[in-house]
Design an enzyme around this catalytic site. Structure first.
Site, PDB file in Angstrom:
ATOM      1  N   LYS A 132      26.106  27.094  42.310  1.00 17.27           N
ATOM      2  CA  LYS A 132      24.826  27.554  42.856  1.00 17.27           C
ATOM      3  C   LYS A 132      24.197  26.506  43.773  1.00 17.27           C
ATOM      4  CE  LYS A 132      24.871  31.605  40.992  1.00 17.27           C
ATOM      5  NZ  LYS A 132      24.992  32.828  41.824  1.00 17.27           N
ATOM      6  N   TYR A 188      28.712  26.650  36.919  1.00 19.12           N
ATOM      7  CA  TYR A 188      27.634  27.521  37.396  1.00 19.12           C
ATOM      8  C   TYR A 188      26.632  26.723  38.226  1.00 19.12           C
ATOM      9  CZ  TYR A 188      23.950  31.042  37.407  1.00 19.12           C
ATOM     10  OH  TYR A 188      22.998  31.952  37.805  1.00 19.12           O
ATOM     11  N   ASP A 241      37.335  42.621  43.698  1.00 23.24           N
ATOM     12  CA  ASP A 241      37.287  41.376  42.941  1.00 23.24           C
ATOM     13  C   ASP A 241      37.026  40.235  43.915  1.00 23.24           C
ATOM     14  OD1 ASP A 241      37.612  39.150  41.362  1.00 23.24           O
ATOM     15  OD2 ASP A 241      39.749  39.466  40.960  1.00 23.24           O
ATOM     16  N   VAL A 242      35.783  39.745  43.933  1.00 24.02           N
ATOM     17  CA  VAL A 242      35.439  38.695  44.894  1.00 24.02           C
ATOM     18  C   VAL A 242      36.071  37.357  44.532  1.00 24.02           C
ATOM     19  CG1 VAL A 242      33.289  39.783  45.627  1.00 24.02           C
ATOM     20  CG2 VAL A 242      33.264  38.151  43.728  1.00 24.02           C
ATOM     21  N   GLY A 264      28.126  42.611  44.383  1.00 22.33           N
ATOM     22  CA  GLY A 264      27.543  42.419  43.059  1.00 22.33           C
ATOM     23  C   GLY A 264      26.370  43.348  42.828  1.00 22.33           C
ATOM     24  N   GLY A 265      26.373  44.487  43.510  1.00 27.40           N
ATOM     25  CA  GLY A 265      25.247  45.409  43.430  1.00 27.40           C
ATOM     26  C   GLY A 265      25.366  46.481  42.364  1.00 27.40           C
TER      27      GLY A 265
END
Length: 256
Positions: free
Chosen positions: A166, A162, A76-77, A27-28
């Site tokens: 998390k 979400y 694609d994670v 995601g960098g």
């Protein structure tokens, strides 16, 4: 008999250098992850990032992306097989930063398919990445930094997937921090508050929502990717050599 303690690193800024170290930021390609990736590059690391677009050139600076000096791969994670199939350009890995994340607004996360997709990206892929890179991290005595969110500590009325993902990431960080310590791998996390990225534009570009949020933030400002990057450098450095399994809120005091 008390076990011998390793010498404590000094507060010398050189301790926050990562020259010769290999860093992967999942995601960098944009947002917080991109800020973290560029901070490690500035500190001397060889940094590779994952993103969702086909090429690094497909990311634009006006979108909050700066891929200069970074290696890039499209992964694609949300697809566990894609993670398992990726062959890294390195044998050892010093730092793994897991900054992947998606959110869907308009109550879309109450739908089953969307809920599952968000959890797959935000939580399940964290486990998949940690297991895939465990051998490389063990070989280097490396560390993992999981980027979660303060939403993992509270309710998020419109975003159940979400918030749940998390919260799961925070719990997973705690558990993996204990489990992977025997391999010499430190796993810790960061829980950002409101940081100005594409993901948070529903708030940062909505004057009334932004004003309401700022009233509740003791530091009275929105965070930046660089605010998160500083803590990531600390957690991956020898200064945090005795820190494992913890998630640090970086939210301007909002969660306090």
């Amino acid at each position: 008999m008390q076990a011998a303690c390793p010498p404590s690193p000094s507060a010398d800024p050189a301790v926050l250098r990562f020259d010769g170290r290999r860093v992967l930021v999942v995601g960098g390609s944009s947002g917080i992850g991109n800020g973290v990736a560029q901070a490690f590059r500035a500190a001397g690391a060889d940094v590779h990032v994952w993103g969702t677009r086909a090429r690094a050139e497909d990311y634009r600076p006006d979108e909050g992306s700066d891929l200069s000096g970074l290696g890039f791969s499209q992964v694609d994670v949300g697809d566990a097989q894609a993670i398992a199939a990726w062959t890294p350009p390195f044998d050892t890995l010093d730092v793994l930063v897991l900054s992947q994340g998606i959110v869907e607004y308009g109550r879309a996360e109450f739908g089953d398919a969307t809920f599952r997709r968000v959890v797959e990206v935000n939580l399940n892929s964290v486990m998949s990445c940690c297991m895939h890179f465990q051998p490389a991290l063990k070989a280097a005595g490396g560390s993992v930094v999981v980027i979660s969110s303060i939403s993992g500590y509270k309710s998020s009325i419109g975003n159940p997937a979400y918030a749940a993902s998390k919260a799961g990431a925070i719990s997973l960080t705690r558990t993996l921090g204990a489990a992977m310590a025997s391999d010499g791998i430190r796993v810790n996390g960061i829980a950002p508050g409101l940081v100005a990225t594409k993901l948070t534009q529903a708030t940062t570009q909505h004057p009334k929502r932004l004003a309401s949020t700022l009233q509740r933030i003791p530091l009275k400002r929105v965070g930046t990717p660089q605010d998160i990057a500083g803590v990531a450098l600390f957690l991956a450095s020898p200064l945090a050599a005795y820190v494992a399994g913890h998630t640090i809120p970086v939210d301007g005091g909002l969660h306090a």
